[in-house]
Enzyme design. Structure first.
Site, PDB file in Angstrom:
ATOM      1  N   GLU A  33      29.692  -5.327   7.540  1.00 33.92           N
ATOM      2  CA  GLU A  33      28.933  -5.176   8.799  1.00 33.92           C
ATOM      3  C   GLU A  33      29.538  -6.375   9.843  1.00 33.92           C
ATOM      4  OE1 GLU A  33      24.808  -5.476   8.740  1.00 33.92           O
ATOM      5  OE2 GLU A  33      24.582  -6.561  10.600  1.00 33.92           O
TER       6      GLU A  33
ATOM      7  N   ARG B  10      27.985 -10.286  17.827  1.00 33.85           N
ATOM      8  CA  ARG B  10      27.603 -11.462  18.346  1.00 33.85           C
ATOM      9  C   ARG B  10      28.785 -12.371  18.960  1.00 33.85           C
ATOM     10  NH1 ARG B  10      23.514 -11.523  14.112  1.00 33.85           N
ATOM     11  NH2 ARG B  10      24.666 -13.087  12.862  1.00 33.85           N
TER      12      ARG B  10
ATOM     13  N   THR C  80      23.819  -6.255  14.941  1.00 34.14           N
ATOM     14  CA  THR C  80      23.191  -6.759  15.998  1.00 34.14           C
ATOM     15  C   THR C  80      23.314  -6.060  17.116  1.00 34.14           C
ATOM     16  OG1 THR C  80      24.059  -9.066  15.026  1.00 34.14           O
ATOM     17  CG2 THR C  80      22.991  -9.089  17.149  1.00 34.14           C
TER      18      THR C  80
ATOM     19  N   LYS D 255      16.273  -2.171   7.089  1.00 36.27           N
ATOM     20  CA  LYS D 255      16.616  -3.569   7.079  1.00 36.27           C
ATOM     21  C   LYS D 255      15.388  -4.416   7.159  1.00 36.27           C
ATOM     22  CE  LYS D 255      19.301  -7.102   9.692  1.00 36.27           C
ATOM     23  NZ  LYS D 255      20.281  -7.334  10.424  1.00 36.27           N
TER      24      LYS D 255
HETATM   25  C1  3PG Z   1      22.041 -10.621  10.497  1.00 36.05           C
HETATM   26  O1  3PG Z   1      22.787 -10.454  11.481  1.00 36.05           O
HETATM   27  O2  3PG Z   1      21.724  -9.621   9.754  1.00 36.05           O
HETATM   28  C2  3PG Z   1      21.925 -12.024   9.982  1.00 36.05           C
HETATM   29  O3  3PG Z   1      22.508 -12.897  10.617  1.00 36.05           O
HETATM   30  C3  3PG Z   1      22.426 -12.076   8.602  1.00 36.05           C
HETATM   31  O4  3PG Z   1      21.713 -12.935   8.156  1.00 36.05           O
HETATM   32  P1  3PG Z   1      22.277 -14.232   7.498  1.00 36.05           P
HETATM   33  O5  3PG Z   1      23.316 -14.870   8.368  1.00 36.05           O
HETATM   34  O6  3PG Z   1      21.181 -15.126   7.363  1.00 36.05           O
HETATM   35  O7  3PG Z   1      22.698 -13.898   6.223  1.00 36.05           O
END
Ligand code: 3PG
Length: 231
Positions: A49, A53, A78, A138
């Protein structure tokens, strides 16, 4: 896609459910996106994924989605709006992940024929997702929302839901989540951190991916999906 919008049997989600681990990429230079996908595949993972961002996220998705990456399935994370879902799908994202649940995003994904995994952290949000026909959800942000204990409490109520806990999870917590029978897969960025990628440590990405794959193998298939398994 027609009908329900996010079932574990949707083809692009099948590899997530099979692997039981989803690498979540917070940043990658577009030029490194394909080598990153290859490094994850070398560790045994079939999907990743890419979060929307950072500048270049769509370019990275496009690069991975182009043929030649050994069948690695790329999704977008995101995704906050219907327009972003559309842009991600156009770039080649084969699944869409959101931190929360938005009816506009869910419906646009359904129109686009791209399965989506919305984020939920409360019982009310789960019920909103169920109203949309979604059962692969999720749990986000997993650790900050109470971690395994909260997820167990939600899973006890919503027996038909399969979960992808994500947020604050690292290699140390992986087995605890994978041990829950209702957890389809665990998401996280720990094997694809920006520091690793900036340092060109794709060897370490492969090592961490392989370690996660081994942990998933040790945990076995989710028992809720086995015939006669726990609910
Ligand atoms: C996401 O976008 O799902 C989260 O940023 C992932 O979480 P993590 O960086 O704490 O693993």
């Amino acid at each position: 896609m027609t009908g329900t919008a996010s079932q574990p049997t949707d083809a692009p989600l099948a590899s997530i459910v099979r692997d039981r681990v989803v690498p979540v990429v917070p940043w990658v230079a577009p030029g490194m996106a394909r080598p990153l996908a290859d490094a994850l595949a070398a560790g045994g993972l079939g999907a990743l994924e890419v979060t929307l961002r950072f500048d270049g996220a769509l370019e990275a998705i496009r690069a991975i989605g182009a043929d030649g990456t050994g069948g690695v399935v790329v999704g977008a994370g995101t995704v906050l709006s219907a327009a972003q879902a559309e842009a991600a799908a156009e770039a080649g994202a084969r699944f869409i992940v959101s931190p929360g649940i938005s009816a506009a995003v869910v419906r646009r994904c359904r129109e686009l024929g791209v399965p989506c995994i919305p984020g939920v952290a409360t019982a009310t949000e789960v019920m909103t997702a169920l109203d949309e026909g979604l059962t692969l959800l999720k749990f986000f942000p997993a650790e900050a929302s109470g971690g395994v204990a909260t997820l167990k409490a939600l899973a006890a109520v919503f027996g038909g839901v399969r979960w992808v806990p994500t947020g604050g999870i690292g290699a140390a917590q992986l087995a605890d989540y994978l041990g829950l029978p209702q957890v389809a897969a665990v998401g996280g960025s720990w094997m694809v951190l920006r520091e690793l990628l900036e340092a060109g440590r794709l060897d370490e990405v492969t090592r961490l991916a392989a370690e996660a794959v081994a942990a998933a193998g040790a945990a076995g298939a989710p028992t809720a999906d086995r015939p006669g398994g726990a609910r």
